[in-house]
Scaffold this active site. Sequence first.
Site, PDB file in Angstrom:
ATOM      1  N   TYR A  32     -36.709 -38.709   6.851  1.00  0.00           N
ATOM      2  CA  TYR A  32     -36.645 -38.653   5.382  1.00  0.00           C
ATOM      3  C   TYR A  32     -36.049 -39.974   4.895  1.00  0.00           C
ATOM      4  CZ  TYR A  32     -37.580 -36.152   1.153  1.00  0.00           C
ATOM      5  OH  TYR A  32     -38.148 -35.764  -0.035  1.00  0.00           O
ATOM      6  N   HIS A  37     -32.035 -46.604   5.347  1.00  0.00           N
ATOM      7  CA  HIS A  37     -32.722 -46.716   6.646  1.00  0.00           C
ATOM      8  C   HIS A  37     -33.523 -48.019   6.700  1.00  0.00           C
ATOM      9  CE1 HIS A  37     -32.541 -42.180   6.170  1.00  0.00           C
ATOM     10  NE2 HIS A  37     -32.023 -42.310   7.366  1.00  0.00           N
ATOM     11  N   ASP A 151     -21.789 -44.029   7.319  1.00  0.00           N
ATOM     12  CA  ASP A 151     -21.244 -43.028   8.238  1.00  0.00           C
ATOM     13  C   ASP A 151     -20.228 -43.743   9.131  1.00  0.00           C
ATOM     14  OD1 ASP A 151     -23.043 -40.646   7.596  1.00  0.00           O
ATOM     15  OD2 ASP A 151     -24.481 -42.253   7.903  1.00  0.00           O
TER      16      ASP A 151
HETATM   17  P1  AMP Z   1     -29.548 -40.381   9.228  1.00  0.00           P
HETATM   18  O1  AMP Z   1     -31.038 -40.353   9.194  1.00  0.00           O
HETATM   19  O2  AMP Z   1     -28.900 -39.827   7.999  1.00  0.00           O
HETATM   20  O3  AMP Z   1     -28.978 -39.826  10.513  1.00  0.00           O
HETATM   21  O4  AMP Z   1     -29.143 -41.921   9.213  1.00  0.00           O
HETATM   22  C1  AMP Z   1     -29.672 -42.816  10.140  1.00  0.00           C
HETATM   23  C2  AMP Z   1     -28.921 -44.116  10.041  1.00  0.00           C
HETATM   24  O5  AMP Z   1     -29.038 -44.636   8.720  1.00  0.00           O
HETATM   25  C3  AMP Z   1     -27.414 -43.954  10.318  1.00  0.00           C
HETATM   26  O6  AMP Z   1     -26.971 -45.063  11.094  1.00  0.00           O
HETATM   27  C4  AMP Z   1     -26.824 -43.978   8.943  1.00  0.00           C
HETATM   28  O7  AMP Z   1     -25.484 -44.420   8.909  1.00  0.00           O
HETATM   29  C5  AMP Z   1     -27.742 -44.963   8.234  1.00  0.00           C
HETATM   30  N1  AMP Z   1     -27.657 -44.777   6.781  1.00  0.00           N
HETATM   31  C6  AMP Z   1     -27.732 -43.615   6.091  1.00  0.00           C
HETATM   32  N2  AMP Z   1     -27.555 -43.840   4.767  1.00  0.00           N
HETATM   33  C7  AMP Z   1     -27.355 -45.170   4.618  1.00  0.00           C
HETATM   34  C8  AMP Z   1     -27.108 -46.031   3.492  1.00  0.00           C
HETATM   35  N3  AMP Z   1     -27.041 -45.545   2.248  1.00  0.00           N
HETATM   36  N4  AMP Z   1     -26.953 -47.340   3.720  1.00  0.00           N
HETATM   37  C9  AMP Z   1     -27.028 -47.864   4.985  1.00  0.00           C
HETATM   38  N5  AMP Z   1     -27.259 -47.104   6.084  1.00  0.00           N
HETATM   39  C10 AMP Z   1     -27.428 -45.778   5.902  1.00  0.00           C
END
Ligand code: AMP
Length: 284
Positions: A32, A37, A151
């Site tokens: 998503y 990302h 995170d």
């Molecule tokens: P997730 O799909 O939520 O597990 O996130 C995948 C990666 O994207 C993780 O390393 C998150 O820390 C990073 N991420 C999520 N949101 C953001 C954001 N707003 N800015 C930068 N990186 C992000």
Amino acid sequence: MEVIRTREELREATDRARMDRRGVGFVPTMGYLHEGHRSLLARAREEQDLVVMSLFVNPLQFAPSEDLGAYPRDFERDSVMAGEEGVDVLFAPSGSEMYPGGEPSVTVDPGPLGDVLEGASRPAHFAGVCTVVAKLFSIVGPCTAYFGEKDAQQLAVIRRMVVDLDIPASIVGCPTVREPDGLALSSRNVYLSGEERVAARSLSAGLREAAGLVEAGERDANVVRAVMARRIGAEQLAQVEYVAVVDEETFSEVPVLERASRALVAARFGKARLIDTMLLPVLS
Ligand code: AMP
């Protein structure tokens, strides 16, 4: 872009790249995709020869009461966005491909860093994160992996895991991407109603107020915590889970702002549980 569904094919692809002396960049995600990302993928594309993105909603890191079933998914849209960012390999395994024997009985203990804040609110969360990330690193092999600073506790736990377990991955932290009004991008923002979306601005607003206060000379961490709690708590639609000011290394709460410290907040807005964080300025 090649879509790979099995661990074996991914191992082959990354082994081949390393044999050709090509650097492997790895971006683990739960899909998503949003601009946050994209920023990780763009950085990996800039720095590496082969860019691998994984897309796997890891059941192990969700408690039974959490939003695993409702977590937003859109494979078609994600694969278009991954292609646009120049991803070479999209690894999208099924649950049984990642956990062929069902729930693993050997898991990774995240240690004390995993007990506080997010770990206290979500008890098995970081064990689930570490276990899947360790498995992914074991499949991808030596690589440079990109994670978001949004995170921050997850990033700290993973940095510690690769050191303590001698995992051959170098970890790169990437800045948080935000909406123009400050809200940190998150796949979970899709749960917000219009009113909740407005209220959710209080997370980044509270963090900015905290940083401003420190910039102006405030050293008492409790004063900084109170400012954040007040700003977020002023929103009727917010249920604050925690506001914290911690040491950037240990993630333990600090009484006084002396060295690099980080502010972190978590709150619920309806169905959405959102987190945000900011490194606080260090003044000499
Ligand atoms: P997730 O799909 O939520 O597990 O996130 C995948 C990666 O994207 C993780 O390393 C998150 O820390 C990073 N991420 C999520 N949101 C953001 C954001 N707003 N800015 C930068 N990186 C992000």
